[in-house]
Design a protein around this motif. Structure first.
Motif, mmCIF file in Angstrom:
data_model
loop_
_atom_site.group_PDB
_atom_site.id
_atom_site.type_symbol
_atom_site.label_atom_id
_atom_site.label_comp_id
_atom_site.label_asym_id
_atom_site.label_seq_id
_atom_site.Cartn_x
_atom_site.Cartn_y
_atom_site.Cartn_z
ATOM 1 N N ASP A 190 -5.197 -43.224 31.109
ATOM 2 C CA ASP A 190 -5.031 -43.140 32.551
ATOM 3 C C ASP A 190 -4.417 -44.437 33.059
ATOM 4 O OD1 ASP A 190 -8.113 -41.330 33.225
ATOM 5 O OD2 ASP A 190 -6.112 -40.606 32.767
ATOM 6 N N ALA B 259 -2.429 -46.193 36.925
ATOM 7 C CA ALA B 259 -2.056 -46.009 38.333
ATOM 8 C C ALA B 259 -0.541 -46.103 38.416
ATOM 9 C CB ALA B 259 -2.710 -47.072 39.196
ATOM 10 N N GLN C 42 -0.965 -43.140 42.876
ATOM 11 C CA GLN C 42 -1.642 -41.992 42.286
ATOM 12 C C GLN C 42 -2.032 -42.305 40.851
ATOM 13 O OE1 GLN C 42 0.573 -38.465 40.974
ATOM 14 N NE2 GLN C 42 2.441 -39.433 41.717
ATOM 15 N N THR C 43 -3.033 -41.591 40.368
ATOM 16 C CA THR C 43 -3.457 -41.743 38.977
ATOM 17 C C THR C 43 -2.666 -40.763 38.127
ATOM 18 O OG1 THR C 43 -5.673 -42.387 39.653
ATOM 19 C CG2 THR C 43 -5.408 -41.633 37.389
ATOM 20 N N ARG D 224 -1.552 -39.768 33.777
ATOM 21 C CA ARG D 224 -2.027 -39.865 32.403
ATOM 22 C C ARG D 224 -0.823 -40.066 31.487
ATOM 23 N NH1 ARG D 224 -6.246 -36.074 31.975
ATOM 24 N NH2 ARG D 224 -7.472 -37.862 32.553
ATOM 25 N N ARG E 153 -2.288 -50.803 34.751
ATOM 26 C CA ARG E 153 -3.538 -50.548 34.017
ATOM 27 C C ARG E 153 -4.207 -51.889 33.849
ATOM 28 N NH1 ARG E 153 -6.553 -47.042 31.126
ATOM 29 N NH2 ARG E 153 -7.334 -47.744 29.121
#
Length: 139
Positions: free
Chosen positions: A16, A18, A29-30, A32, A58
């Motif tokens: 994950d 940002a 937003q987050t 992956r 991150r």
């Protein structure tokens, strides 16, 4: 056949991060990260248009990149500068987390395998007297 430089090794990951697309209408937003190399990444999330400058973060690590391609729920980014893959995977690791990266294959290990059934407990009839229950005679 044209001579092209070899493509950097890609690692399948599950990280994950940002993302700030640096557009007025968009907010942080987050997302992956699904696969990663020193030159770019495949990301799962809401994609900005191709060519948009983004900033992935991150932990304390920030990576400037541009959106290179977009498909349904994935998009690819090309990093402005090469990234140390191991450094990104360790960024913001929780205390006690493994110092080696967790690859997607490790997360799916055992998925789809048939698990043996747990042994069944043998049930015996209840002794109603133990619970203070009175059995009414049948009429």
């Amino acid at each position: 056949m044209t001579d092209q430089p070899p493509r950097p090794k890609r690692s399948s990951v599950f990280i994950d991060a940002a993302m700030d697309s640096q557009q007025q209408s968009a907010s942080m937003q987050t997302v992956r990260i699904r696969n990663l190399s020193e030159g770019g990444a495949k990301i799962e999330g809401k994609a900005p248009p191709v060519g948009t400058a983004i900033l992935l973060s991150r932990g304390d690590l920030e990576i400037a990149a541009r959106v290179a391609w977009v498909s349904d729920r994935y998009f690819g980014v090309a990093f402005d500068e090469p990234v140390a893959v191991e450094q990104l995977m360790r960024a913001a690791a929780k205390p006690g987390a493994p110092d080696r990266p967790v690859y997607a294959a490790a997360l799916t290990e055992g998925v789809g395998r048939v698990q043996p059934e747990p042994p069944r407990r043998r049930t015996t009839p209840l002794d109603r007297a133990t619970f203070g229950l009175r059995v009414a005679p049948r009429s």
